[in-house]
Structure formats: structure tokens, C-alpha cells
Write a protein that holds these residues in place. Sequence first.
Motif, short mmCIF file in Angstrom:
data_model
loop_
_atom_site.label_atom_id
_atom_site.label_comp_id
_atom_site.label_asym_id
_atom_site.label_seq_id
_atom_site.Cartn_x
_atom_site.Cartn_y
_atom_site.Cartn_z
N THR A 31 0.88 -1.18 0.00
CA THR A 31 0.00 0.00 0.00
C THR A 31 0.91 1.22 0.00
O THR A 31 1.74 1.37 0.90
CB THR A 31 -0.91 0.04 1.23
N VAL A 32 0.77 2.09 -1.01
CA VAL A 32 1.67 3.25 -1.08
C VAL A 32 0.95 4.41 -1.77
O VAL A 32 0.17 4.22 -2.70
CB VAL A 32 2.98 2.89 -1.84
N GLN A 33 1.23 5.62 -1.25
CA GLN A 33 0.76 6.84 -1.91
C GLN A 33 1.81 7.92 -1.74
O GLN A 33 2.22 8.23 -0.61
CB GLN A 33 -0.58 7.33 -1.35
N ALA A 34 2.26 8.47 -2.85
CA ALA A 34 3.19 9.59 -2.84
C ALA A 34 2.41 10.88 -3.09
O ALA A 34 1.31 10.86 -3.64
CB ALA A 34 4.27 9.41 -3.90
N PHE A 35 3.00 12.00 -2.68
CA PHE A 35 2.39 13.32 -2.87
C PHE A 35 0.96 13.36 -2.29
O PHE A 35 0.01 13.76 -2.95
CB PHE A 35 2.39 13.70 -4.36
N VAL A 36 0.85 12.88 -1.05
CA VAL A 36 -0.46 12.87 -0.37
C VAL A 36 -0.96 14.31 -0.23
O VAL A 36 -0.23 15.21 0.17
CB VAL A 36 -0.33 12.21 1.02
N GLN A 37 -2.22 14.51 -0.57
CA GLN A 37 -2.82 15.85 -0.52
C GLN A 37 -3.57 16.07 0.78
O GLN A 37 -4.28 15.19 1.27
CB GLN A 37 -3.77 16.03 -1.72
N ASN A 38 -3.36 17.25 1.37
CA ASN A 38 -4.05 17.66 2.60
C ASN A 38 -3.79 16.72 3.78
O ASN A 38 -4.58 16.64 4.70
CB ASN A 38 -5.56 17.77 2.36
N GLY A 39 -2.68 15.98 3.72
CA GLY A 39 -2.29 15.13 4.85
C GLY A 39 -3.13 13.89 5.04
O GLY A 39 -2.99 13.20 6.06
N THR A 40 -4.00 13.56 4.11
CA THR A 40 -4.90 12.42 4.26
C THR A 40 -4.69 11.43 3.12
O THR A 40 -4.80 11.80 1.94
CB THR A 40 -6.37 12.87 4.27
N VAL A 41 -4.39 10.18 3.46
CA VAL A 41 -4.20 9.15 2.45
C VAL A 41 -5.52 8.93 1.72
O VAL A 41 -6.60 8.89 2.34
CB VAL A 41 -3.72 7.83 3.10
N GLY A 42 -5.47 8.81 0.39
CA GLY A 42 -6.67 8.71 -0.43
C GLY A 42 -7.50 7.47 -0.13
O GLY A 42 -6.99 6.45 0.34
N LYS A 43 -8.80 7.56 -0.40
CA LYS A 43 -9.72 6.43 -0.20
C LYS A 43 -9.83 5.56 -1.45
O LYS A 43 -10.12 4.37 -1.36
CB LYS A 43 -11.12 6.96 0.17
N LYS A 44 -9.59 6.17 -2.62
CA LYS A 44 -9.75 5.43 -3.87
C LYS A 44 -8.48 4.65 -4.18
O LYS A 44 -7.37 5.20 -4.12
CB LYS A 44 -10.08 6.39 -5.01
N GLU A 45 -8.63 3.37 -4.52
CA GLU A 45 -7.48 2.50 -4.76
C GLU A 45 -7.23 2.32 -6.25
O GLU A 45 -8.16 2.22 -7.05
CB GLU A 45 -7.71 1.12 -4.13
N SER A 46 -5.97 2.28 -6.61
CA SER A 46 -5.53 1.82 -7.93
C SER A 46 -4.84 0.49 -7.71
O SER A 46 -3.78 0.43 -7.05
CB SER A 46 -4.57 2.82 -8.56
N ARG A 47 -5.42 -0.60 -8.20
CA ARG A 47 -4.91 -1.93 -7.94
C ARG A 47 -3.92 -2.36 -9.01
O ARG A 47 -4.01 -1.95 -10.18
CB ARG A 47 -6.06 -2.94 -7.89
N CYS A 48 -2.98 -3.19 -8.60
CA CYS A 48 -2.00 -3.72 -9.56
C CYS A 48 -2.68 -4.75 -10.46
O CYS A 48 -3.75 -5.27 -10.15
CB CYS A 48 -0.81 -4.33 -8.82
N ARG A 49 -2.03 -5.05 -11.56
CA ARG A 49 -2.60 -6.00 -12.52
C ARG A 49 -2.76 -7.39 -11.91
O ARG A 49 -3.72 -8.10 -12.22
CB ARG A 49 -1.72 -6.07 -13.76
N ALA A 50 -1.86 -7.77 -11.01
CA ALA A 50 -1.94 -9.10 -10.41
C ALA A 50 -3.17 -9.25 -9.53
O ALA A 50 -3.65 -10.37 -9.31
CB ALA A 50 -0.68 -9.36 -9.59
N ASP A 51 -3.70 -8.14 -8.99
CA ASP A 51 -4.89 -8.19 -8.14
C ASP A 51 -6.19 -8.15 -8.93
O ASP A 51 -7.26 -8.37 -8.36
CB ASP A 51 -4.90 -7.01 -7.17
#
Length: 274
Positions: A152-172
Amino acid sequence: GFFQSYAVEVDVKDANNATCLYAKWMMRFLIKYETNSSDYKNTTLNLSSSVTHNGSVCGNDTEAALLAVQFGEGHSWSINFTKTNETYQGDFIMFTYNTNDTAVFPDAKRKGPVTIVVKDTMSPIQLNNVFVCHNIDSFEAENVTQVFWNVTVQAFVQNGTVGKKESRCRADTPTSAPTVPPTIANVTTASTTTLSPAPTAAPKPVENPDTGNYSLKSGNKTCLLATVGLQLNVSHDKPVLININPKTTSADGACGNTTATLKLNDGNSTLIGF
């Protein structure tokens, strides 16, 4: 556990103490190294229970973000992220292992840190989306296989809150059946005839795995032979049976004076070491 390792969680803060880079993942490293007797050994480097993240930075529009961790006896791993107006992506991974760690690299011929760089490690992700990959992924370069899972990773988090919407890898992502375009052959006209529903086919049982013949050579002599059929029973959200196909599986490894290692790679991110 198919893989045993410690999970790493890094929460990088900016000057206002707000989260700017977040990651949680598991990883291990399969490394082939030369010994003083000029043969090769395979070893496994796992994360220790104590991991630091010195040097990690938030990044901005002109500076790349950096996720860096240090562990064990002089080992380190990092990935950098760049962004556009709409997306961010991982550009390259840098992994350094230290062969002075005699517990992991006994009798290593080369002493000191060795650095491996892998480029183009992550496709672009929409800004404010969190990248998630539960299944195993791996990168192989210069006698090192880096294995990752539960990412689970997110770079350049906006407003200090990790996003709710997921981008899943192809294997998932489950593979969907291809859409068949309409043709004259498969388009029928309406009929008043009542048809009985087609019977539901029973699920096809998983067949026994095919037997594979795997071998290793030391110089021009065969030093290891294995004739085996392999089936993995992996319990995650639900049990999954995986047959290892000998036709698409490659064998690697090394034979020493007192130990031998056989590594099988089925080409679908399944790695098995004996």
C-alpha cells in the motif's frame, strides 16, 4: 506463511506535521553471490524487526519524493517518485546489500556494499489515489530477485490524508472473459418458443500437477536433479490451488560443497526455493 518477513510501515511528514508520503508493504530478497571457493550460493535477505527511514522526503512539483529504508547490517532500499499534474509514478528502485553481513553472506568473496538499480518499476497512478497490490510481484536484476507483496503506497499525499480510492495492480485484477462482438452468426431473432434454462456446469476440479524434470550444473557436470510435480495450496481470503507448469518454469540455483539450492520461477511471479 508462504513468505515470512516483517511488514514495514513508513509515514513521512512535512514541515506542518502532515502526511506527505505513506507506504506499508512486505518484501524479501533472493541473492546469488560468489564465495571464496569461486562457486555460487543463494541466500535470502529478509527485513529485520528494526527498520529506519532516514533520508525519506516528501517531494514537490520540481523535486522527486523518496521512500528510503535501512535495515540489518548495512542494507538499504529506496524508491523515488515523480509526478505530473494528474499522476505520480515510481521511477526506479535502488537496493544495496552488504556482503560484510556474514550471517547472510557466509564466505562471500566480494566484501562491502553492492548496489542494484531497477528502472520503470511502477505505472502512473492518479494523484490522490493509493496504490494497492496484495499479490506477489517481483523484479530480477544482477543476480538479485526483489519480491514484494501486501503493498500500500501513496506519494504526494494531498491535505495530509491518504486517499480512499485504490488503484490496484494488474496481479490483483481478476481476468474477465473477452467480449464477443455481435456478428450474423451469434445474433438471433426473437422467438415465442420457451426454452429450458441451461444446466449449471459443476466447477472443474484442479487436476494433478504435471511432473517436471529440473537440473543444475556445476561447470559441465550435473550436480542436482529433481523430478517433481508441484501444487501450491495458498490460503489468503480463500484457498487457491496453483499448479506449477514445468513447460513454463525455469530452474536456477547453485551447488556448493555442503549445500545446494534450487530456485524455480514459473514466469507468473511464483518463486519457489529448495
